[in-house]
Write a protein that holds these residues in place. Structure first.
Motif, short mmCIF file in Angstrom:
data_model
loop_
_atom_site.label_atom_id
_atom_site.label_comp_id
_atom_site.label_asym_id
_atom_site.label_seq_id
_atom_site.Cartn_x
_atom_site.Cartn_y
_atom_site.Cartn_z
N ILE A 1 33.95 39.58 25.36
CA ILE A 1 33.05 40.08 24.33
C ILE A 1 33.78 41.22 23.64
O ILE A 1 34.31 42.11 24.31
CB ILE A 1 31.73 40.60 24.93
CG1 ILE A 1 30.99 39.49 25.67
CG2 ILE A 1 30.85 41.23 23.85
CD1 ILE A 1 29.79 39.97 26.47
N LEU A 2 33.84 41.17 22.33
CA LEU A 2 34.40 42.27 21.56
C LEU A 2 33.23 42.90 20.81
O LEU A 2 32.61 42.25 19.96
CB LEU A 2 35.47 41.76 20.59
CG LEU A 2 36.27 42.84 19.88
CD1 LEU A 2 37.08 43.66 20.88
CD2 LEU A 2 37.20 42.22 18.85
N PRO B 1 36.72 45.83 23.97
CA PRO B 1 36.66 44.57 24.72
C PRO B 1 35.93 44.73 26.05
O PRO B 1 36.06 45.74 26.74
CB PRO B 1 38.14 44.25 24.97
CG PRO B 1 38.81 45.59 25.02
CD PRO B 1 38.02 46.49 24.08
N VAL B 2 35.16 43.70 26.40
CA VAL B 2 34.53 43.58 27.71
C VAL B 2 34.87 42.18 28.20
O VAL B 2 34.72 41.21 27.45
CB VAL B 2 32.99 43.74 27.62
CG1 VAL B 2 32.34 43.50 28.98
CG2 VAL B 2 32.62 45.11 27.09
N GLU B 3 35.34 42.07 29.44
CA GLU B 3 35.71 40.76 29.97
C GLU B 3 34.99 40.49 31.28
O GLU B 3 34.83 41.39 32.10
CB GLU B 3 37.22 40.67 30.21
CG GLU B 3 38.04 40.68 28.96
CD GLU B 3 39.52 40.47 29.24
OE1 GLU B 3 40.19 39.91 28.37
OE2 GLU B 3 39.99 40.86 30.33
N VAL C 1 35.24 44.00 33.21
CA VAL C 1 36.23 44.97 32.77
C VAL C 1 35.80 45.55 31.43
O VAL C 1 35.44 44.81 30.52
CB VAL C 1 37.61 44.27 32.63
CG1 VAL C 1 38.67 45.27 32.24
CG2 VAL C 1 37.99 43.55 33.92
N GLY C 2 35.83 46.87 31.33
CA GLY C 2 35.54 47.52 30.06
C GLY C 2 34.18 48.20 30.01
O GLY C 2 33.82 48.73 28.97
N LEU C 3 33.44 48.19 31.11
CA LEU C 3 32.10 48.79 31.08
C LEU C 3 31.88 49.92 32.07
O LEU C 3 30.76 50.32 32.28
CB LEU C 3 31.03 47.72 31.34
CG LEU C 3 30.57 46.99 30.10
CD1 LEU C 3 29.60 45.88 30.45
CD2 LEU C 3 29.94 47.92 29.09
#
Length: 164
Positions: free
Chosen positions: A84-85, A90-92, A109-111
Motif C-alpha cells: 500500500i502506498l 509504503p506499507v507492506e 512493514v512501515g507502520l
C-alpha cells in the motif's frame, strides 16, 4: 520376528509417517496460501472506495516467504505480498514461513514508530480471524482484532497533518 524383519517393519512405519507428515504439510500450506490470498482480497475491497492515484495505491506481487530456518532458495512457501502506498509512504504485508499448526504470520512493514517494535498479522487455523499484534521490547504483544476500521486507523497515522 528376527532383526531383519523388525528393520523392515521400522522402515515401513517410518515411510508411512513421513508420507503422512508430507500430506499434512501440503494441506496446511494450501490453507496458508489461500488465507493470505483471501486476506489480501479483503484489504483491497476495504480500500477500493478510497483508492486514488498518487494518494492511496494498492498492489500485489509474487513473493517467496522464508525464515531463519528456511532460506529463500529452498523455500516452498510461494505466495504474494501486498503493498500500500499512502501519501508517499509504503506499507507492506509480507508473509513469513508457516509456523507450527499452520500458523500464518505476516510482517507489517512501515507502520511502527517504536524503535524496537514490530507489527504483524497472525491467524492460527482453523480460525479464520486475523489479529494485529504490536510487539515492543520484552513485554507481551498488544493484540487487536483486524478489520477495515482498524486498518483505516493505522493508515490515517501516515497522512501528514496540517500544522498551524
Amino acid at each position: 520376528m528376527d532383526d531383519v524383519q523388525q528393520l523392515g517393519e521400522m522402515l515401513r512405519h517410518y515411510a508411512e509417517s513421513e508420507a503422512h507428515k508430507k500430506q499434512v504439510f501440503e494441506s496446511q500450506s494450501a490453507v496458508w496460501a489461500m488465507r493470505i490470498g483471501e486476506l489480501f482480497d479483503q484489504i483491497e475491497q476495504w480500500l477500493a472506495p478510497v483508492r486514488t492515484p498518487n494518494l492511496l495505491e494498492v498492489s500485489r506481487e509474487f513473493y517467496v516467504a522464508f525464515g531463519a530456518s528456511v532460506p529463500v532458495e529452498t523455500s516452498v512457501f510461494k505466495s504474494e505480498k501486498l503493498s500500500i502506498l499512502i501519501a508517499g509512504k509504503p506499507v507492506e504485508f509480507v508473509p513469513e514461513v508457516m509456523g507450527v499448526g499452520g500458523l500464518i504470520t505476516l510482517a507489517v512493514v512501515g507502520l511502527t514508530a517504536a524503535r524496537y517494535g514490530s507489527v504483524s498479522l497472525v491467524c492460527l487455523p482453523p480460525s479464520t480471524e486475523w489479529q494485529w499484534r504490536k510487539t515492543n521490547g520484552l513485554k507481551d504483544p498488544d493484540t487487536f482484532a483486524f478489520d477495515a476500521n482498524f486498518l483505516a486507523q493505522q493508515l490515517q497515522s501516515l497522512i501528514p497533518r496540517e500544522r498551524g
